[in-house]
Design a protein around this motif. Structure first.
Motif, mmCIF file in Angstrom:
data_model
loop_
_atom_site.group_PDB
_atom_site.id
_atom_site.type_symbol
_atom_site.label_atom_id
_atom_site.label_comp_id
_atom_site.label_asym_id
_atom_site.label_seq_id
_atom_site.Cartn_x
_atom_site.Cartn_y
_atom_site.Cartn_z
ATOM 1 N N ASN A 143 0.743 -1.491 -0.357
ATOM 2 C CA ASN A 143 0.122 -0.194 0.190
ATOM 3 C C ASN A 143 0.699 1.282 0.234
ATOM 4 O OD1 ASN A 143 -2.132 -1.567 0.192
ATOM 5 N ND2 ASN A 143 -2.836 -1.273 2.136
ATOM 6 N N LEU A 144 1.931 1.422 0.423
ATOM 7 C CA LEU A 144 2.657 1.963 0.601
ATOM 8 C C LEU A 144 3.253 2.836 -0.924
ATOM 9 C CD1 LEU A 144 3.621 4.485 3.070
ATOM 10 C CD2 LEU A 144 5.874 3.520 3.625
ATOM 11 N N ASP A 145 3.605 1.599 -1.061
ATOM 12 C CA ASP A 145 4.565 1.923 -2.583
ATOM 13 C C ASP A 145 3.300 2.472 -3.482
ATOM 14 O OD1 ASP A 145 6.932 0.100 -1.726
ATOM 15 O OD2 ASP A 145 6.508 -1.591 -2.814
ATOM 16 N N GLU A 146 2.014 1.545 -3.671
ATOM 17 C CA GLU A 146 0.794 2.569 -4.072
ATOM 18 C C GLU A 146 0.861 3.965 -3.890
ATOM 19 O OE1 GLU A 146 -3.735 1.531 -5.504
ATOM 20 O OE2 GLU A 146 -2.769 0.230 -5.149
ATOM 21 N N PHE A 147 1.320 4.350 -2.498
ATOM 22 C CA PHE A 147 0.755 5.787 -2.203
ATOM 23 C C PHE A 147 1.595 6.560 -2.717
ATOM 24 C CE2 PHE A 147 2.473 8.980 0.750
ATOM 25 C CZ PHE A 147 1.163 9.752 1.118
ATOM 26 N N PHE A 148 3.272 6.479 -2.702
ATOM 27 C CA PHE A 148 4.332 7.099 -4.020
ATOM 28 C C PHE A 148 4.169 7.177 -5.207
ATOM 29 C CE2 PHE A 148 5.931 7.040 0.273
ATOM 30 C CZ PHE A 148 6.749 7.799 0.467
ATOM 31 N N GLU A 149 3.935 5.964 -5.510
ATOM 32 C CA GLU A 149 2.988 5.912 -7.270
ATOM 33 C C GLU A 149 2.507 6.885 -7.635
ATOM 34 O OE1 GLU A 149 4.199 1.893 -9.188
ATOM 35 O OE2 GLU A 149 3.673 1.515 -6.780
ATOM 36 N N ILE A 150 1.437 7.185 -6.502
ATOM 37 C CA ILE A 150 -0.169 7.913 -7.046
ATOM 38 C C ILE A 150 -0.093 9.264 -6.572
ATOM 39 C CG2 ILE A 150 -2.495 7.866 -8.060
ATOM 40 C CD1 ILE A 150 -0.577 5.886 -9.056
#
Length: 702
Positions: A67-74
């Motif tokens: 989830n944290l990966d996606e938070f930074f990606e988006i």
């Protein structure tokens, strides 16, 4: 557990004098990005909960990392983009530059908590259970020999280390790939002095390796991360030189695809081109080993054009989410959630006859998704079915839905499918689905320029005697069998004439460029859903202002649309009692005296991902209940094609109210309440009160 959102120091309890302009005060709004980070603390709390089975705790830890990966990606990438464009602050009043600093501080706390959970809680507990995830300092001699041989035979042949010098500039680093920066001393074969080298781990390499049983120990399993092997044996890549240090790192890049749909003739072709470059878009985060020298960190940040507030120091594998493979590789039922068999309300039924007799409502995953699959499967072979129309946002690999649509087309049905190519992170998969359907003779439509088609609709036209009858499925979730087992969602199967006609008109819009039509039963984004929600909130407001009960209960994934938030504040001021069950980000600030003291916000985080969207309005004793594909977000209400469908059968209204709303308001085990100070706190049973889990209650009822 006290979860401090730390969004605004000014967001303490304070009086407010109300009024339309006063409700725009930034102090009344929580920040969406920081609220989303808070959600991941709640996910991480599941990993820290000793009552959750051990391998499920590992899974929750890995989910929080993903989830944290996606938070930074988006999300973080969007804030950085706003800073570059000089855009103003959102409704919370936090400017992009300040927000990036706040994101860094809060995300750093989350990263620290994740790795403490891994190093101090989960990994030792796994070891105690006979499941080792072994670091290089814990390998015995036999294990080291086997791993060195594995490295030489399976890993080294596909590595291409690159020394950095004027003729070898810094290589392109793929989004979220595993890399090692190596500090070298000595001369290479050409007499060049060593300094720094980069070793990139190709995606083809397995990120976690299981040791043979003979090396794990009797009755045990043992795993080693690729990152540990790279660190241990990287010297073999640089014979004749001395490795002074090896530090793993990973860079996260902006993954929001940008396609100017007005300028492209073929959206599918344009997306294919854009996907090729997605892995190398601007960087937004650098994860680096915690012991990496500062000079090397500065070199990496300079190369990726990042500031200090984009660096995160990691005490463990930079790709910790990869450890989720252990959950799948270890077959220990006692360490996982007990299996359950969903209720099949349509098992063995002639689905068309069943739905024709009355609406059918499925509450996934407690009710099997097979009922939806059975409807489509029967339609694909029924000689009386003339046409099938469906939207597809996410479907999953080897989808039974896609197979049924292909079969229907081959059987001579007129099949039209609206495939949303821009479904985030499923773009490539959806391009493949579109190609497969087109090859089978399905008419494929790519939706509407500028508006993602997020609606979940299936329409079947069937000849019955001398008339045509429409059968409809409307859902809050995707046509994806996998998520239907892991997410809570609602499905409505109906032959209601008005709903069928509305869905027919919606498909005309999507496939035929028809003008917006006045729908009789459904609300639709971007035309009537936003205004329809506001009208219903305002109706409850008028009721309360006139001395009658005003009541709103709504369940969704996220809430940030400013007009809706202001309308809810005004309703609270008028005396409307409002309960919001918001799983993730929520910008509404409850409990502010004079503004939102009649609003309660809670989040449920448990075994299943809470995904259903349900809106309930009291309507002066004549309740209106809706399921929807839309959250109360700006994008869903204003920039997407969404559906919001009424539940008309009074028995089903009662059932959904009990199962999907009141049930969750009673949860005192997996619920978190958002306080007037902007902080989430875990609910615990009061003294003398029995623990109650909404999800478990639904499982127990099977």
């Amino acid at each position: 557990m006290d979860n401090d959102s730390r969004q605004h120091e000014s967001h303490g309890t304070h009086e407010h004098d109300g009024g339309a302009d006063a409700l725009r005060d930034p102090a009344l709004y929580l920040n969406r990005e920081l609220s989303q980070l808070d959600f991941n603390f709640r996910v991480l709390a599941q990993a820290q909960d000793p009552l959750v089975p051990l391998l499920e705790r590992l899974r929750f830890l890995c989910i929080s990392c993903t989830n944290l990966d996606e938070f930074f990606e988006i999300r973080a990438a969007t804030v950085r983009h706003a800073l570059d464009l000089g855009l103003p602050a959102q409704s919370d009043g936090i400017a992009p530059a300040q927000l990036l600093d706040l994101i860094h501080d809060r995300a750093a706390e989350l990263v620290d908590a994740q790795y403490r959970c891994w190093n101090e809680v989960i990994r030792p507990a796994l070891a105690d259970a006979g499941i080792g995830v072994l670091g290089r300092n814990s390998w015995n001699a036999r294990q080291r020999r086997w791993l060195r041989a594995y490295f030489r035979n399976k890993v080294m042949p596909v590595l291409s280390p690159l020394g950095l010098d004027p003729s070898h500039p810094f290589p392109r680093i793929l989004n979220k790939s595993l890399n090692v920066v190596v500090v070298l001393e000595g001369m290479d074969a050409f007499g060049r002095p060593g300094h720094l080298a980069i070793v990139r781990a190709p995606r083809s390499l397995s990120r976690i390796v299981e040791l043979p049983p003979s090396l794990a120990g009797k009755g045990k399993q043992a795993f080693v991360l690729l990152s540990s092997m790279l660190a241990a044996f990287v010297d073999e890549l640089f014979p004749g030189m001395t490795v002074r240090g090896a530090y793993q790192f990973r860079v996260t890049r902006n993954s929001e695809l940008v396609v100017d749909e007005d300028e492209v003739e073929n959206l599918a072709s344009a997306l294919r081109t854009e996907l090729v470059g997605r892995g190398y878009r601007p960087a937004v985060r650098l994860e680096i080993a915690h012991d990496c020298p500062k000079a090397i960190v500065r070199t990496l940040l300079l190369n990726f054009e990042l500031g200090e507030n984009a660096a995160y120091y990691i005490d463990g594998p930079v790709n910790l989410n990869r450890v989720i493979q252990v959950h799948d590789l270890v077959q220990r039922p006692e360490l996982k959630y007990p299996p359950f068999t969903p209720r099949n309300r349509l098992e063995g039924a002639e689905v068309f006859k069943t739905v024709a007799r009355g609406d059918v409502l499925l509450h996934h995953p407690f009710d099997s998704f097979s009922g939806v699959l059975e409807l489509l499967a029967q339609a694909s072979v029924d000689p009386d079915v003339l046409a099938i129309k469906q939207t597809l946002y996410r479907t999953g690999k080897d989808s039974a839905i896609v197979e049924a649509l292909v079969q229907a087309a081959r059987n001579g049905k007129d099949v039209t499918v609206v495939v949303e190519l821009r479904a985030r992170f499923d773009e490539d998969a959806n391009l493949g689905v579109a190609d497969r359907l087109q090859e089978a003779g399905v008419q494929v439509v790519y939706g509407v320029v500028g508006f993602k088609t997020h609606a979940k609709m299936l329409l079947i036209v069937r000849r019955e005697g001398r008339r045509l009858r429409r059968y409809v499925h409307l859902g809050t979730g995707n046509y994806h069998s996998g998520t239907a087992r892991a997410y809570t969602d609602l499905s409505l199967l109906t032959a209601d004439v008005d709903i069928g006609n509305d869905v027919h008109l919606l498909f005309q819009q999507l496939s035929g460029l028809a003008p917006s039509n006045r729908l009789k039963r459904l609300l639709q984004s971007p035309f009537t859903l936003h205004s329809g929600i506001l009208q219903r909130i305002e109706r409850e407001t008028r009721l309360a202002a006139s001395g009658r009960p005003g009541r709103i209960v709504a369940k969704m994934n996220a809430l940030n649309e400013p007009q809706v938030v202001r309308a809810l504040y005004a309703a609270s001021q008028a005396g409307v009692s409002i309960d919001l069950i918001v799983r993730g980000a929520c910008t509404l600030h409850p409990g502010i005296p004079g503004v939102s003291d009649n609003i309660r916000v809670r989040s449920i985080v448990g075994r299943f991902l809470e995904h259903s969207r349900v809106y309930w309005f009291g309507n002066d004793g004549k309740p209106e209940l809706y399921g929807a594909s839309a959250d109360w977000l700006e994008r869903n209400l204003l920039r997407r094609v969404e559906t919001c469908f009424p539940i008309l059968d009074p028995a089903l209204v009662d059932r959904v109210g009990r199962e999907a709303l009141q049930n969750y308001l009673a949860d005192n085990t997996n619920a978190w309440e958002l306080g007037a100070d902007g902080r989430y706190r875990k609910c615990v049973p009061a003294e003398g009160e029995a623990p109650y889990s909404a999800q478990q209650a639904l499982l127990d009822a099977l």
